[in-house]
Design a protein around this motif. Structure first.
Motif, PDB file in Angstrom:
ATOM      1  N   ASP A  11       0.286   0.752  -6.582  1.00  9.02           N
ATOM      2  CA  ASP A  11       1.005   2.012  -6.822  1.00  9.02           C
ATOM      3  C   ASP A  11       1.103   2.211  -8.330  1.00  9.02           C
ATOM      4  OD1 ASP A  11       2.357   4.328  -6.293  1.00  9.02           O
ATOM      5  OD2 ASP A  11       4.242   3.372  -5.751  1.00  9.02           O
TER       6      ASP A  11
ATOM      7  N   TYR B 147       3.390   9.640  -9.356  1.00 11.82           N
ATOM      8  CA  TYR B 147       2.695  10.071  -8.162  1.00 11.82           C
ATOM      9  C   TYR B 147       2.292  11.539  -8.281  1.00 11.82           C
ATOM     10  CZ  TYR B 147       1.613  11.499  -3.440  1.00 11.82           C
ATOM     11  OH  TYR B 147       0.959  12.009  -2.336  1.00 11.82           O
TER      12      TYR B 147
ATOM     13  N   GLU C 272      -3.740  10.639  -4.388  1.00 11.93           N
ATOM     14  CA  GLU C 272      -4.063  10.195  -3.022  1.00 11.93           C
ATOM     15  C   GLU C 272      -5.419  10.723  -2.575  1.00 11.93           C
ATOM     16  OE1 GLU C 272      -1.583   8.715  -0.043  1.00 11.93           O
ATOM     17  OE2 GLU C 272      -0.083  10.266  -0.482  1.00 11.93           O
TER      18      GLU C 272
ATOM     19  N   THR D  92       8.120   5.634  -0.993  1.00  7.30           N
ATOM     20  CA  THR D  92       6.954   6.498  -0.813  1.00  7.30           C
ATOM     21  C   THR D  92       7.254   7.738   0.032  1.00  7.30           C
ATOM     22  OG1 THR D  92       6.157   5.357   1.192  1.00  7.30           O
ATOM     23  CG2 THR D  92       5.442   4.478  -0.952  1.00  7.30           C
TER      24      THR D  92
ATOM     25  N   TYR E 245       6.845  10.732  -1.847  1.00 10.71           N
ATOM     26  CA  TYR E 245       5.451  11.116  -2.049  1.00 10.71           C
ATOM     27  C   TYR E 245       5.009  12.101  -0.965  1.00 10.71           C
ATOM     28  CZ  TYR E 245       5.155   6.811  -4.932  1.00 10.71           C
ATOM     29  OH  TYR E 245       5.340   5.819  -5.864  1.00 10.71           O
TER      30      TYR E 245
END
Length: 258
Positions: free
Chosen positions: A64, A68, A73, A177, A180
């Protein structure tokens, strides 16, 4: 455990099983390979496909690298697609559907998509989404998991049944997360879907509530090349034994064995 390396240096852990055209399974919020319903589905698909399962960044065997962003991703998935010898098919479950849509919209070498109940929010409440993400980011552990599940509409009896189970503890371990997935949701709208020309099958469970069914219908309606189908199942889920033959039929329509 094999890994691929994303452009920002993040190492993404994955596993590969089976033989045939490549298929990547993408997990939902709070899920990863050690805590996922996709393992059973993968087992049923490996006779027809080379199935890849991976841990989305920040979960399980993957690294990670902050900050983000949804694009990170997509880059993770691009690295895995390259490893899988594209073109590949993608199956997304819940928020994993949103990532699959972004990948296809970005022009990655994706030949077909299957999406089970994408949580597509088109109400235009950007301020509300930002507030939700900000509050979620201030929470940790079980508080974050409880808040997230409650706010997305998981029935209270289901949340109560999860507490103090291995599944719950695994979600708590990757609670950071969840924000995210909220950012990914905020980044997914009609403009993204309009760029997805990949043939897509959008699925919903007959046991789900109307909001989930409506989001599946909206997703299918916004995609240029989509069909929609309902399957027997529970709230926000369809048994692997029911899903597997449906995926196989749709994904093999134009597949050639590799």
């Amino acid at each position: 455990m094999p890994v691929v390396t994303s452009p920002d240096g993040t190492r993404i852990g994955y596993q590969r099983e089976g033989a045939g055209p490549s298929l990547i399974l993408i997990d939902a919020a709070g899920h990863f390979r050690a805590n996922s319903p996709l393992g059973e589905l993968a087992d049923l698909l490996t006779t027809d496909f080379t199935v890849y399962r991976y841990d989305r960044r920040g979960r399980g065997g993957s690294g990670d690298t902050p900050p983000y962003a949804p694009q990170r991703e997509v880059e993770d998935l691009a690295a895995l697609i390259a490893e899988a010898d594209a073109p590949t098919a993608l199956y997304g479950y819940s928020s994993g559907c949103l990532l699959a849509l972004h990948a296809a919209a970005a022009g990655l070498d994706v030949r077909r998509l299957v999406l089970l109940e994408p949580p597509l929010n088109t109400d235009g409440d950007e301020a509300g989404q930002r507030a939700f993400t900000a509050h979620l980011g201030r929470l940790t552990g079980a508080e974050a998991v409880t808040f997230f599940l409650t706010e997305i509409g998981v029935p209270e009896h289901m949340i109560s049944g999860m507490r103090d189970t291995p599944h719950w503890n695994a979600m708590v371990s990757v609670a950071h997360t969840l924000a995210y997935d909220s950012l990914l949701s905020a980044a997914t709208g009609p403009a993204v879907l309009a760029r997805v020309t990949t043939p897509t099958l959008v699925l919903h469970s007959a046991g789900s509530t109307g909001d989930l069914t409506e989001m599946a219908a909206t997703t299918a309606g916004l995609l240029p090349a989509a069909e929609r189908r309902g399957l027997p199942g529970e709230w926000h889920g369809v048994p692997a034994a029911t899903l597997a033959p449906v995926l196989t039929e749709f994904l093999r329509r134009d597949a050639t064995r590799q």
